[in-house]
Write a protein that holds these residues in place. Sequence first.
Motif, PDB file in Angstrom:
ATOM      1  N   PHE A 199       9.735 -15.725  13.538  1.00  0.00           N
ATOM      2  CA  PHE A 199       9.590 -15.432  12.207  1.00  0.00           C
ATOM      3  C   PHE A 199       9.896 -14.022  12.328  1.00  0.00           C
ATOM      4  N   LEU A 241      13.476 -11.700  11.121  1.00  0.00           N
ATOM      5  CA  LEU A 241      13.512 -10.833   9.909  1.00  0.00           C
ATOM      6  C   LEU A 241      13.968  -9.446  10.547  1.00  0.00           C
ATOM      7  N   GLY A 262      17.452  -8.940  10.887  1.00  0.00           N
ATOM      8  CA  GLY A 262      18.119  -9.167   9.798  1.00  0.00           C
ATOM      9  C   GLY A 262      18.613 -10.539   9.349  1.00  0.00           C
ATOM     10  N   LYS A 263      18.011 -11.367   9.975  1.00  0.00           N
ATOM     11  CA  LYS A 263      18.301 -12.907   9.842  1.00  0.00           C
ATOM     12  C   LYS A 263      17.458 -13.433   8.766  1.00  0.00           C
ATOM     13  N   SER A 264      17.809 -14.444   8.255  1.00  0.00           N
ATOM     14  CA  SER A 264      16.691 -15.198   7.652  1.00  0.00           C
ATOM     15  C   SER A 264      15.607 -15.828   8.361  1.00  0.00           C
ATOM     16  N   ALA A 265      14.296 -15.934   7.935  1.00  0.00           N
ATOM     17  CA  ALA A 265      13.433 -16.396   8.733  1.00  0.00           C
ATOM     18  C   ALA A 265      12.808 -17.801   7.763  1.00  0.00           C
ATOM     19  N   LYS A 266      12.309 -18.780   8.268  1.00  0.00           N
ATOM     20  CA  LYS A 266      12.071 -19.979   7.554  1.00  0.00           C
ATOM     21  C   LYS A 266      10.348 -20.268   7.520  1.00  0.00           C
ATOM     22  N   ASN A 283      10.283 -10.670  -0.666  1.00  0.00           N
ATOM     23  CA  ASN A 283      11.867 -10.426  -0.379  1.00  0.00           C
ATOM     24  C   ASN A 283      12.392  -9.249  -0.928  1.00  0.00           C
ATOM     25  N   TRP A 326      10.918  -6.471   0.863  1.00  0.00           N
ATOM     26  CA  TRP A 326      11.811  -6.424   2.333  1.00  0.00           C
ATOM     27  C   TRP A 326      13.183  -5.823   2.118  1.00  0.00           C
ATOM     28  N   SER A 327      13.789  -6.415   1.413  1.00  0.00           N
ATOM     29  CA  SER A 327      15.322  -5.739   0.972  1.00  0.00           C
ATOM     30  C   SER A 327      15.439  -4.438   0.616  1.00  0.00           C
TER      31      SER A 327
END
Lengths: 378, 373, 587
Positions: B109, B113, B116-120, B148, B151-152
Amino acid sequence: MAVNKTSARNMRLMGMLRKEMWQIIRDPSSIAIAFVMPVVLLFMFGYGVSLDAKNIPVGIAVEKADMMTQSLSDSFQQSEFFKPSYYHSIQEAQQALEERKIDGIVWLRSNFSENLQAGKQAPIEIIINGVDSNQANITMGYIQGVWQSWLTLFSNARGIQLSLPVVLEQRVWFNSALNSRLFLVPGVIAVIMTMIGSLLTAMVVAREWERGTMEALMVTPLSMKEMLAGKLIPYFILGMGSMFISVALAVWWFGVPLRGSFWVMVLVSALFMMVSLLIGLLISIVSKNQFVAGQTAIAASFLPAFLLSGFLFDINSMPTFIQGITYLIPARYFVAQLQTLFLAGNVWPVILSNAFALLVMLIVLAFLVSSKSRKTLE
Amino acid sequence: MKTQYFSQVFALALKEFLALFRDKRSRLILVFPPLLQILIFGFAATYDLDNVPIAIYNQDQGLVSREFVSQFEGSETFEIIEHIKKDSDIAPLIDNKDVLLVLNIEPQFSDKLQQGKSAKVQVILDGRNSNTAMTAMNYIASMNLDFNQKWSAQHGATGPKVALEVRNWYNENLQSRWFILPGILGSLILVVILLVTALSVAREREAGTFDQLLVTPMNPTQILIGKAIPGIVIGLLESTLILIIIVKLFQIPIQGNIAALYLGLFLFLIAATGIGLVISAISLTQQQAVLGAFLFIVPAVVLSGFTTPIANMPDSVQLLTYLNPLRYFLIILRGVFLEGNGFTLLFSQFWPMAIIGVVCLAFAGWLFKHRMY
Amino acid sequence: MSKAILTLSQVNKTFDSQDYQVKAIDDMSFAVKTGKVTGLIGPDGAGKTTLMRLACGILTADSGKFEVMGIDVTKEPLQVQSQIGYMPQRFGLYEDLTVQENLDLYADLQNVAKDKRQARYDELMHMTGMSPFTGRLAGKLSGGMKQKLGLACTLIRSPKLLLLDEPTVGVDPVSRRELWEIVYRQVQEQGMSVLLSTAYLDEAERCDEVVLLHEGKLIMQGDPDEFSQGVNGRVFQVRVENSKHRSLQQKLSQNPMVLDALIEGEGVRLVMIEQNEQSVPKAEDLLPDMVKANKKVNIKAVAPRFEDAFIARLKNKQNSKGLSIAEIQVSGSADDEVIRVEDLTRKFGDFTAVDKINFHVKRGEIFGLLGANGAGKSTAFRMLCGLLPVSSGKVAVAGMDLRVATASARRKIGYMAQKFSLYTDLSVKQNLKFFSSAYGLRKEAQQDRIDWALETFELQEYQDTNAGNLPLGYKQRLSFAAALMHEPEILFLDEPTSGVDPLARREFWQRTNALAEMGVTVLVTTHFMDEANYCDYLVIMSKGKILASGTPLDMKNLARTEAQPDPSMEDAFIYLIQEKEQPDGSE
């Protein structure tokens, strides 16, 4: 006479049972309570209580129509959850909201497309009628869904890889489609059985007092225990009959899966039915007249079972002191058992702990009933 | 003659009050349960979640996942009762109803993140009450949205800047109690009125006093009015008491026109009284009257939009709700309480209740005279 | 003295009612003999029912010792209950069960062996004459039949002791006679002991022993004949030719020497107050104005009856002075036709309850409607009052059909229902206030009438008591008062004296007579045949039809046979019914 003690007792009990049976047959109202009421109520609740919103009327207020706003409107149009209507100004849409014609507004200002294409902040304003907060939450969830998929579509069309930092993956056990009927129907059965159980017996002892038959019964060798057994057994059979009808309707008509064992269901239902019948009997014995007994049975069964059993409202979210009160509502335990047996299966810790609670109630009620019913007119 | 007409009606109404309130038990039944119930149900009936037990299964040991979890630690909605270590712990917790949901955070996780990838994050919910499950899911989704966005913003993001700005009208904080309490008021008053009226004629018929009443020079209309007054007066008084509790104790402000609320209440009481008297006039025994009252109360409450929206019902059932006075009264209650409505917006709710009331009262009056044996 | 089946020593029982405390049984001690029929008599509130309930263990004495068949009933109620039979005032028949099912139930409850049942059923059904109706629902039986079935259920396991609490209330004379035959046969054949309470003093007279109670105290116990002898030489019959017996009775009862005056046949029966030297009273002393008017006054001594002694014992001369009734203004002359009934018919489905009856009633008349239970009297009554639509035929009360006439026409009538039907949870005063308002009385006029009613009916003491808690006699007074609040011209009284003790009945009739003298028309039904003597005109109904009509004397003449040269009203009634009617149990 030359009859020994046990068979004398059996004979008296059989006499009472036969009498109750004849009375039940002659007076259609108890048969109606047992067999017509569950069907009517189950249909009523099954169709009347639904939390699954479909075709929610929303207003889409588009101040300046173009391709961009059209594609968003289309997304709403295509969703099975919404029935959109269109307005050219926010004032028109707000008026419709006030008049309760629509439940929410999706407001796209005149500069929406312009800002979006310029890469500026382009907010979509949502106004929801929050009176029904639960419905508002659900509507909001659906709007977010439509918005997300539109956003992905929109980004993909422009070759932008849209990546969210944290993606939630929802896995709902036992009811993956979140079909509210699947959990409401078992809960409804618990509520219906509470009402039927207490209504069936609430009037029967009070009636004997009012019609003067109690005095004649008292002077026979019939003991109070035999009389109570004579009252409980026939109504228990009726009550279980109505339980079977309800379960059959739930499974075959409403399509609720029965994942637990049928026999476990029968056992816990029997336990619960006894508790309900004893509550009715207690009301009946204490009030001695049908007027008060009827009023008490209505006041004590329907709304408490409807609101405090956890069938609709989550018990954990209630204030602690109210949670304490719910422990006194037998339907609370039965709702947990039924929802588990129908949707999850034989989860023993849930079934046994709740059965234990019902058993304690049964013992306490039996004690109260037998101590309140003495063979005397005073 | 006019004064005599009304003094007879008044005498009958007075007698009804005495009959209801001289007996200690019936006095108790009419006053205490509604007050007790508004208090208990008022606190109990809420769709809002509070201190819902959850479990966390954090397979990642990074900093970011801890930050993610900390949102739940500070939340009043959720209460983390367990941190679990292995997959096989999930099932028993949910099966036994120990927790409503388990948050399963995937092993990489934090790394994902930071790259820069998506974490689930997997949310496993107990669907035995799908509404609770859905509400919980909504809470988590909005918490995640906040996470989100934060974070963004911190790490720079691409993509269209479309955000939803949500306003909830009338009930800004979406408190379900605001929605449900007016409904409880309506339901309780309906129960009280039916108990007062539905048994009144049946009881007199069983006692033989109804005959005695019919041989007096009072005509059916007078008897009808005399019998209807207690229900309406008791309903008005008890509603006022409950309204005060709702405003003072539960702190729900009345936004709209109180006069419109009372007009609605009055029409609702007339309609409910009319229905109660019809049930009473049809019933030969008190048992039948109780059953009749019951068979009206339950559908009336269920099909009123009290707990679940009428719009969700099948069309044929929706048509049925138009015969239900509680349906209109609930709209008026919520309209005045929350939406700040006045007479004009509620007009369409007033006249159907008036029609139901008048038709039922007329029918009851006719039954008094024609159903006598 | 043979062994006692029931022994009381210093038994006390007090009830706390909402408004007051009642000492129902006050330090009572006596014994009831085995194998005899013992009658428990006394006015309302004497403690008869409480005593019965104590005896069968459904009430517990506060103090004292109560033994039934040598068993202490306070300690071992179940043991007593398995050996006695008890028939409460309203026996607990299940109306939605058939006759046979009721019998089966009580046989089961009493543990009667299965193989012995059929014989017992046959015997009981034969005795009660109910063999053809075993399949009928108990609720569909007539009042008399129900009572017989109740007795049959009680007797299903020949109890050693039979307790009967007013078993004949509301039962017609024919059924009453049959009921007693059954009881006496049980005593003779099975050696059963019977303790019964009754308001009919002729029934008490037939008992082996009577126990007289008054306000929870034992007044007397002994042989009824001996009891009657107590008033020997004080009982006379007065006849005056060409004089209305009602006014004669009124005159006589005002005489200070007369303790009790009762209409009997064509004369008046007198009980004189106790004096040192008893002699036949002189006509000049009793009826001076009649003697002056040269009317032939015939006074002769008659043998005392139980009722004479009962009244002599309990009647308080001081009490009866307030029995006057205020003037009621009635317009129109006597001989006006006030009620006219033509071909009146009422059908319930296939069943014809009232079948083409005709009669008319003149102003100021007391008109009696007699008949067995289920003969259609009450149905006819309800149609006259406008409570039930007629199927065909005509009804005119004061020239109108009350069902269609304006509401104010009902102001002319007063109605007293068979069952006590005032508001039990309202006080006496509130009831009176409500009914006077319902009849349109207001302000001073209303207050005057309420005061009048409280005073005339001696209800002041109870004015704040709930009507439901009143003793039976006072309930009846209150109903009567409520029906008279608006000074009606026509009174409908449906079994007004059912279950009422002899003293209260006398008061009631005295008031009714006074009303009739003022011109009020009275329509009355009754099961007390001696009361039929008060009527000017009688109609006997059977199975919805009129069986016979005429004056009381006409009725007796109809029944006069060689075997019965001087029939009483009851003999006449039974004769007429049995002569013209085949037994049938339907209502």
